[in-house]
Design a protein around this motif. Structure first.
Motif, PDB file in Angstrom:
ATOM      1  N   ARG A   3       0.586  -1.545  -0.261  1.00  0.00           N
ATOM      2  CA  ARG A   3       0.176   0.051  -0.022  1.00  0.00           C
ATOM      3  C   ARG A   3       1.034   1.295  -0.252  1.00  0.00           C
ATOM      4  O   ARG A   3       1.736   1.506   0.822  1.00  0.00           O
ATOM      5  N   VAL A   4       0.484   2.213  -1.351  1.00  0.00           N
ATOM      6  CA  VAL A   4       1.896   3.128  -1.667  1.00  0.00           C
ATOM      7  C   VAL A   4       1.380   4.724  -1.579  1.00  0.00           C
ATOM      8  O   VAL A   4      -0.451   4.291  -0.801  1.00  0.00           O
ATOM      9  N   VAL A  32      -2.792   1.691  -4.378  1.00  0.00           N
ATOM     10  CA  VAL A  32      -2.467   3.322  -4.210  1.00  0.00           C
ATOM     11  C   VAL A  32      -2.824   4.733  -4.032  1.00  0.00           C
ATOM     12  O   VAL A  32      -4.620   4.233  -4.788  1.00  0.00           O
ATOM     13  N   ASP A  33      -2.903   5.072  -3.097  1.00  0.00           N
ATOM     14  CA  ASP A  33      -3.379   6.157  -2.302  1.00  0.00           C
ATOM     15  C   ASP A  33      -2.936   7.355  -3.131  1.00  0.00           C
ATOM     16  O   ASP A  33      -1.952   7.679  -2.767  1.00  0.00           O
ATOM     17  N   SER A  48      -8.552   4.618 -12.536  1.00  0.00           N
ATOM     18  CA  SER A  48      -9.436   3.999 -11.947  1.00  0.00           C
ATOM     19  C   SER A  48      -7.813   2.847 -10.797  1.00  0.00           C
ATOM     20  O   SER A  48      -8.294   2.841 -10.460  1.00  0.00           O
ATOM     21  N   TYR A  49      -6.968   3.614 -11.491  1.00  0.00           N
ATOM     22  CA  TYR A  49      -5.543   2.976 -10.908  1.00  0.00           C
ATOM     23  C   TYR A  49      -5.220   3.753  -9.544  1.00  0.00           C
ATOM     24  O   TYR A  49      -4.137   3.014  -9.391  1.00  0.00           O
ATOM     25  N   CYS A  50      -5.973   4.941  -8.651  1.00  0.00           N
ATOM     26  CA  CYS A  50      -5.667   5.358  -7.540  1.00  0.00           C
ATOM     27  C   CYS A  50      -6.997   6.174  -7.122  1.00  0.00           C
ATOM     28  O   CYS A  50      -8.360   5.988  -7.853  1.00  0.00           O
ATOM     29  N   ASP A  63       0.678   4.030   7.984  1.00  0.00           N
ATOM     30  CA  ASP A  63      -0.123   3.233   7.504  1.00  0.00           C
ATOM     31  C   ASP A  63       0.294   2.551   6.338  1.00  0.00           C
ATOM     32  O   ASP A  63      -0.431   1.631   5.267  1.00  0.00           O
ATOM     33  N   TYR A  64       1.034   3.056   5.065  1.00  0.00           N
ATOM     34  CA  TYR A  64       1.640   2.433   4.073  1.00  0.00           C
ATOM     35  C   TYR A  64       3.420   1.817   3.894  1.00  0.00           C
ATOM     36  O   TYR A  64       4.396   2.915   5.114  1.00  0.00           O
TER      37      TYR A  64
END
Length: 262
Positions: A3-4, A32-33, A48-50, A63-64
């Motif tokens: 998770r990044v 990805v956030d 759609s990718y983040c 958290d990452y």
């Protein structure tokens, strides 16, 4: 799956310029956030990718697995200007694993239906205003550049539904995620060096962009397909942000000879 977090909290153009980094990370198998202010979250409905998260996420870095802070903050401004590199190259150079995506175009893989805008089948679209630009584009000069380019009805993008442009038909994007479709559908598109210029790179093969002078053209987002227009320096005027930084830099003894451009 790792998770990044990608951090670029503000300025729509800078946020969209970070989308290739988010896509690269997603394609490498990461969740990805993207940390930015809530007023920008709607643009993420076009990809759609983040996933957008609020600025409080930057305080939860534990958290990452990894955090990529790409924002150019106030304390970095002079270092950025001294680097003499393009803005997205400066951002991507912070992390070696993002460098391969530095010249990639943003990908909008969720194009919104804009049929309820009731636009004609063929229309020309202009974007003459922005927020972060230092030399402002002269409105009359911009109009004179646009009109010969198309006989289709001219629509002018506005960031305020109550503000009417001095020419053309006002067009207000009701949500940021509508911008890619509105720009893509236009038969002709002319813009200053603002967020719509970067969005156009992801949805068009050709469009006109007004070059932003100053700092060796460092702030320009340039990619193949742009037809570059050069505003005569004698008709330009400069924003208050420019003058604040200009006099601050002079008082600090920083060379400002290239701030205005040639």
């Amino acid at each position: 799956m790792s998770r990044v977090l990608v951090v670029c909290r503000q300025r729509l153009g800078d946020i969209v310029a970070c989308f290739p980094a988010a896509l690269l990370l997603a394609e490498d198998g990461n969740e990805v956030d993207f940390c930015c202010f809530p007023q920008y979250h709607s643009i993420f409905r076009a990809i759609s990718y983040c996933h957008p998260v609020g600025p409080e996420a930057s305080n939860r870095r534990k958290d990452y697995d990894r955090v990529y802070d790409l924002e150019i903050r106030r304390g970095e401004y002079d270092a950025f200007r001294a680097a003499r590199t393009k803005i997205r190259h400066y951002m991507y150079a912070k992390y070696d694993d993002l460098w391969p995506a530095r010249d990639q175009r943003p990908r909008f893989d969720r194009m919104v239906d804009i049929s309820d805008y009731d636009l004609p089948a063929h229309y020309a679209l202009a974007c003459p205003t922005g927020i972060s630009q230092t030399p402002r584009v002269n409105g009359e000069w911009f109009r004179q550049q646009c009109l010969p380019l198309s006989q289709d009805p001219w629509y002018v993008l506005s960031d305020n539904p109550d503000r009417r442009p001095r020419w053309g038909i006002p067009l207000y994007a009701r949500s940021l995620d509508h911008l890619p479709a509105l720009i893509a559908r236009a038969s002709t598109f002319v813009t200053i060096n603002s967020a719509p210029n970067i969005i156009a790179a992801g949805v068009r093969t050709s469009w006109h962009q007004v070059y932003e002078a100053g700092f060796g053209g460092q702030s320009n987002y340039d990619v193949p397909g742009q037809i570059v227009l050069h505003q005569p320096p004698e008709v330009a005027h400069y924003s208050w942000r420019f003058w604040v930084h200009y006099w601050r830099r002079r008082c600090m003894g920083i060379d400002t000879s290239d701030d205005f451009g040639k």
